[in-house]
Write a protein that holds these residues in place. Structure first.
Motif: not given
Length: 57
Positions: A10-14, A41, A44, A48
């Motif tokens: 996934r792209p980094e969340r903003r 964070e 996550r 991971t």
């Protein structure tokens, strides 16, 4: 048995926090938003790490 699909990265969340400028600054609202970001964070990272341990062990 069908081949498993790997999860795509996934792209980094903003995160964007919008608010109304007030005097004085609403520190409770700001603190809650900051804590929510930190906890998300941390969760996550924990997930991971857990997935890496499962694949290694």
């Amino acid at each position: 048995m069908a081949a498993r699909r790997t999860k795509t990265a996934r792209p980094e969340r903003r995160f964007f926090v919008e608010g109304v400028r007030r005097e004085p600054v609403d520190t409770r609202k700001l603190a809650k938003a900051l804590l929510a970001m930190v906890l998300a964070e941390q969760q996550r990272i924990t997930e991971t790490d857990a997935s890496h341990e499962e694949s290694a062990g």
